[in-house]
Design an enzyme around this catalytic site. Structure first.
Site, PDB file in Angstrom:
ATOM      1  N   HIS A   1       2.011   0.438 -13.665  1.00 54.08           N
ATOM      2  CA  HIS A   1       2.866  -0.724 -13.921  1.00 54.08           C
ATOM      3  C   HIS A   1       4.331  -0.280 -13.895  1.00 54.08           C
ATOM      4  O   HIS A   1       4.674   0.739 -14.496  1.00 54.08           O
ATOM      5  CB  HIS A   1       2.531  -1.355 -15.278  1.00 54.08           C
ATOM      6  CG  HIS A   1       3.290  -2.606 -15.522  1.00 54.08           C
ATOM      7  ND1 HIS A   1       2.995  -3.791 -14.872  1.00 54.08           N
ATOM      8  CD2 HIS A   1       4.355  -2.861 -16.315  1.00 54.08           C
ATOM      9  CE1 HIS A   1       3.847  -4.719 -15.266  1.00 54.08           C
ATOM     10  NE2 HIS A   1       4.689  -4.183 -16.143  1.00 54.08           N
TER      11      HIS A   1
ATOM     12  N   ILE B   1      -8.856  -8.159 -13.719  1.00 55.83           N
ATOM     13  CA  ILE B   1     -10.258  -7.877 -13.460  1.00 55.83           C
ATOM     14  C   ILE B   1     -11.074  -8.243 -14.703  1.00 55.83           C
ATOM     15  O   ILE B   1     -10.835  -7.698 -15.776  1.00 55.83           O
ATOM     16  CB  ILE B   1     -10.463  -6.389 -13.098  1.00 55.83           C
ATOM     17  CG1 ILE B   1      -9.617  -6.049 -11.858  1.00 55.83           C
ATOM     18  CG2 ILE B   1     -11.940  -6.098 -12.845  1.00 55.83           C
ATOM     19  CD1 ILE B   1      -9.602  -4.591 -11.501  1.00 55.83           C
TER      20      ILE B   1
ATOM     21  N   GLY C   1       0.761  -1.237   0.000  1.00 50.21           N
ATOM     22  CA  GLY C   1       0.000   0.000   0.000  1.00 50.21           C
ATOM     23  C   GLY C   1       0.792   1.288   0.000  1.00 50.21           C
ATOM     24  O   GLY C   1       0.251   2.338   0.321  1.00 50.21           O
ATOM     25  N   SER C   2       2.065   1.254  -0.380  1.00 43.01           N
ATOM     26  CA  SER C   2       2.837   2.503  -0.368  1.00 43.01           C
ATOM     27  C   SER C   2       2.319   3.491  -1.419  1.00 43.01           C
ATOM     28  O   SER C   2       2.292   4.698  -1.171  1.00 43.01           O
ATOM     29  CB  SER C   2       4.331   2.227  -0.556  1.00 43.01           C
ATOM     30  OG  SER C   2       4.584   1.644  -1.819  1.00 43.01           O
ATOM     31  N   ASN C   3       1.887   3.007  -2.578  1.00 43.27           N
ATOM     32  CA  ASN C   3       1.308   3.910  -3.576  1.00 43.27           C
ATOM     33  C   ASN C   3      -0.033   4.452  -3.103  1.00 43.27           C
ATOM     34  O   ASN C   3      -0.349   5.617  -3.319  1.00 43.27           O
ATOM     35  CB  ASN C   3       1.164   3.219  -4.938  1.00 43.27           C
ATOM     36  CG  ASN C   3       2.449   3.286  -5.717  1.00 43.27           C
ATOM     37  OD1 ASN C   3       2.965   4.353  -5.991  1.00 43.27           O
ATOM     38  ND2 ASN C   3       2.985   2.117  -6.053  1.00 43.27           N
TER      39      ASN C   3
ATOM     40  N   MET D   1      -3.260  -7.314  -7.464  1.00 43.06           N
ATOM     41  CA  MET D   1      -2.587  -8.385  -8.191  1.00 43.06           C
ATOM     42  C   MET D   1      -3.541  -9.400  -8.806  1.00 43.06           C
ATOM     43  O   MET D   1      -3.311 -10.603  -8.751  1.00 43.06           O
ATOM     44  CB  MET D   1      -1.579  -9.074  -7.265  1.00 43.06           C
ATOM     45  CG  MET D   1      -0.531  -8.143  -6.695  1.00 43.06           C
ATOM     46  SD  MET D   1       0.357  -7.191  -7.935  1.00 43.06           S
ATOM     47  CE  MET D   1       1.358  -8.457  -8.659  1.00 43.06           C
ATOM     48  N   ARG D   2      -4.609  -8.903  -9.416  1.00 45.05           N
ATOM     49  CA  ARG D   2      -5.554  -9.773 -10.108  1.00 45.05           C
ATOM     50  C   ARG D   2      -5.947  -9.142 -11.432  1.00 45.05           C
ATOM     51  O   ARG D   2      -6.012  -7.923 -11.550  1.00 45.05           O
ATOM     52  CB  ARG D   2      -6.822  -9.975  -9.291  1.00 45.05           C
ATOM     53  CG  ARG D   2      -6.623 -10.754  -8.026  1.00 45.05           C
ATOM     54  CD  ARG D   2      -7.979 -11.009  -7.380  1.00 45.05           C
ATOM     55  NE  ARG D   2      -7.833 -11.759  -6.168  1.00 45.05           N
ATOM     56  CZ  ARG D   2      -7.921 -13.078  -6.101  1.00 45.05           C
ATOM     57  NH1 ARG D   2      -8.133 -13.790  -7.176  1.00 45.05           N
ATOM     58  NH2 ARG D   2      -7.789 -13.691  -4.951  1.00 45.05           N
TER      59      ARG D   2
ATOM     60  N   ASN E   1      -4.293   1.704 -14.014  1.00 44.48           N
ATOM     61  CA  ASN E   1      -3.314   0.908 -13.289  1.00 44.48           C
ATOM     62  C   ASN E   1      -1.937   1.536 -13.438  1.00 44.48           C
ATOM     63  O   ASN E   1      -1.642   2.191 -14.436  1.00 44.48           O
ATOM     64  CB  ASN E   1      -3.281  -0.522 -13.852  1.00 44.48           C
ATOM     65  CG  ASN E   1      -2.359  -1.440 -13.065  1.00 44.48           C
ATOM     66  OD1 ASN E   1      -2.290  -1.369 -11.845  1.00 44.48           O
ATOM     67  ND2 ASN E   1      -1.652  -2.299 -13.761  1.00 44.48           N
TER      68      ASN E   1
END
Length: 173
Positions: A93, A78, A12-14, A75-76, A91
């Site tokens: 990346h 969708i 969760g740093s972002n 990490m999925r 997202n």
């Protein structure tokens, strides 16, 4: 007030960088993992948080509308049936797409020996790391750079650029 949902599965740093940067935005944190550290960050920052499975997300996003959904270490992949209910979804990346898609992109770039990598912010589609590119920012890899230093540099860039891009998107830019 603009509404932002941030989905994350890990540290969760972002998420924290985004939450600290944005002002006058209603944020909710959503994780698919009940033990994800992102939930502790949300609690610390007094931001509402939910744990939802992918199946539960379809119902949730059918009933709750957001100006933007941002993935931050989610990490999925969708599926389309959920994406269609989310509205605009982006997202972050850790590579210059289309190079080094998927998991461990920083390590992939480092081991391949590229001299430039970076980050990409893109629209989310059901196909992994393949949506329309919104923004990219390069990171130069010098010959003396160790993997840990590269990873740290990428994360510093993410924490600066991703919140700025989210703010611009929320403001209609």
């Amino acid at each position: 007030m603009k509404k932002l949902a941030i989905l994350g599965s890990g540290f969760g740093s972002n998420f924290e960088a985004i939450a600290r940067y944005l002002k006058d935005v209603e944020i909710i944190c959503i994780s698919d993992k009940p033990d994800a550290y992102i939930l502790k960050r949300a609690e610390y920052l007094n931001i509402p948080a939910l744990v939802l499975t992918l199946d539960e997300m379809e119902k949730y996003f059918s009933e709750n509308k957001f100006d933007l959904v941002a993935l931050a270490g989610f990490m999925r992949i969708i599926p389309e049936n959920i994406l269609s209910k989310m509205g605009r979804c982006i997202n972050l990346h850790p590579s210059i797409l289309p190079a080094f898609k998927g998991k461990d992109a920083i390590k992939q770039a480092y081991l391949y020996g590229v001299k430039v990598t970076g980050i990409t912010i893109h629209e989310v589609t059901p196909e992994l790391d393949s949506g329309r590119i919104i923004a990219q920012y390069p990171v130069i890899i010098n010959d003396s750079m160790h993997y840990d230093e590269l990873e740290e540099t990428i994360h510093r860039v993410e924490h600066i650029i991703y919140p700025q891009v989210i703010e611009k998107l929320l403001n209609g830019e």
